[in-house]
Design a protein around this motif. Sequence first.
Motif, short mmCIF file in Angstrom:
data_model
loop_
_atom_site.label_atom_id
_atom_site.label_comp_id
_atom_site.label_asym_id
_atom_site.label_seq_id
_atom_site.Cartn_x
_atom_site.Cartn_y
_atom_site.Cartn_z
N LEU A 248 1.27 -1.67 -0.53
CA LEU A 248 -0.32 0.28 0.01
C LEU A 248 0.94 1.60 0.39
O LEU A 248 0.63 2.45 -0.73
CB LEU A 248 -1.42 -0.38 1.09
N GLN A 249 2.13 1.26 0.55
CA GLN A 249 2.85 2.53 0.71
C GLN A 249 3.45 2.68 -0.45
O GLN A 249 3.41 4.12 -1.10
CB GLN A 249 3.56 2.25 1.61
N PHE A 250 3.98 1.33 -1.30
CA PHE A 250 4.75 1.66 -2.45
C PHE A 250 3.49 2.53 -3.81
O PHE A 250 3.65 3.12 -4.02
CB PHE A 250 5.02 0.62 -3.89
N PHE A 251 1.54 1.52 -3.32
CA PHE A 251 1.37 2.39 -4.39
C PHE A 251 0.82 4.02 -4.21
O PHE A 251 0.46 4.58 -4.94
CB PHE A 251 -0.44 1.63 -4.19
N VAL A 252 0.79 4.25 -2.51
CA VAL A 252 0.73 5.51 -2.26
C VAL A 252 1.66 6.28 -2.56
O VAL A 252 1.88 7.62 -3.14
CB VAL A 252 0.50 6.23 -0.67
N ASP A 253 2.74 5.93 -3.00
CA ASP A 253 4.68 6.70 -3.14
C ASP A 253 4.23 7.26 -4.89
O ASP A 253 5.46 8.11 -4.90
CB ASP A 253 5.17 5.88 -2.18
N GLN A 254 3.85 6.56 -5.57
CA GLN A 254 3.50 6.81 -7.04
C GLN A 254 2.95 7.89 -6.76
O GLN A 254 4.00 9.14 -7.97
CB GLN A 254 2.37 5.65 -7.87
N GLN A 255 2.14 8.77 -6.37
CA GLN A 255 1.92 10.00 -6.38
C GLN A 255 2.60 11.09 -5.28
O GLN A 255 3.21 11.47 -5.91
CB GLN A 255 0.23 10.09 -6.05
#
Length: 449
Positions: A248-255
């Motif tokens: 989930l952190q990786f997903f959020v970090d994309q933005q």
Amino acid sequence: MNLKTKKMFTLTMTALMTTSIALAGCSGDGKSADGKVELTFMFRGNPEELKAYKATVKRFEEANKDVKVTMVQTAPDQYDTKLKSAIAGRKVPDVFFYNPAQVKAYVNSGVLLDITKNVEGSKDIQLEDIWKKGVDKYRYDGKVLGKGAIYGLPKDLGPFALGYNKTMFEKAKVSLPDKDKPYTWDEFIQVAKKLTKDTNGDGKMDQYGTGFNVNWALQPFVWSNGADWINEEGTKVTIDDPKFIEALQFFVDQQLKHKVTPSIGESQTLDTYQRWMKGQLAFFPVGPWDMAAFKDQLKFEYDLLPWPAGSTGKAAGWVGSLGIGVGSTTQHKKEATELAMYLSANQEGQQALVDAQVQLPNSMKIAKNWVEDTSIKPANKQEFLDLINDYGRGMPAEKTYTAEWYDEFFKNIQPVLDGKTSVEDYVKKEQPKMQKLLDDAIAQEKQAN
């Protein structure tokens, strides 16, 4: 069907038949004024899907002169609510689409008709030619999904693949993805950064690496990192697993960290689906239902690749489905079942839907020819079949009695995406709420059984 098609549907649909009027339109004996058997068929889809299904139903009527089908089409985001209202009002359609996560509840409450004998005894379909994973989603023996009687047939299997803008890659002189080997997460970010650009020098980004919707694109990252929303037994919510948190952190970090996806404000101005259609995103999810619209509207060449792989080193993705069920209260069980079979498994019906390019064929034989047909884009349609046969899986809620526990995860996730709430705090807060809803679902199933 996914969220990005909802807006298309709303913008292009000029009129919708109201469910209550249409479902109440049959006479007391289920026959029309001219003496024909009258069936109601309730369905949903994007504009291209609706057009294709209308045409396919007309073919069925032409082959069955004594049957008249009243088609009840409903906006995707209203479908479940209207279907549940029809069921509660004892006006269950003769034939209707429904979610595989509803199989247990609909069987236990007597909504669905057991169509096993009709399906297995039919001369018009070959059950062994239909994707087993698709049929098994609608089998239920009273305890275990995937076994026992057939309570519906797959409208389709919908593998959600990752697409990429091939034209953008070539223009930027970035090496094309390997269709047989997924990016690592780090590799994916590096490529996405190369393709996030201010192309006209005005200080604003004109194209981005990607733009994922969390409801439909988080799953591949979670699963490929060895995590899930729920344990294998279906009894415990596992979003507090460190591997889940990492995904989930990786997903959020994309933005928020890597800036390879449009900001919330930019997405409100022009959503990511529209950006993809305009050729402004390098990567974007693609389903078979998108192909007809992409064929007519995209001004660039696109293709498919595996989803990026997390710590497991293996790609993951989901394969959705809708079932075509027959209402247990239908006065015309034979004709209603024949319509369901025609839409799902009849070779003629399948070919009509394939020709419209709105779904992947349920027939494995037709699917093989479909993949090999180079006139149908994208080139790597095999990726859809790989998802079905190899690395795709059903949504987490399919294994439980109700989906409320799963839906709860996404209800309040926006502050996480905005960076206002940490991932750790969010899962810590949500896990017990989701667990209570899951416990309630388990209790409901025990009571129903």
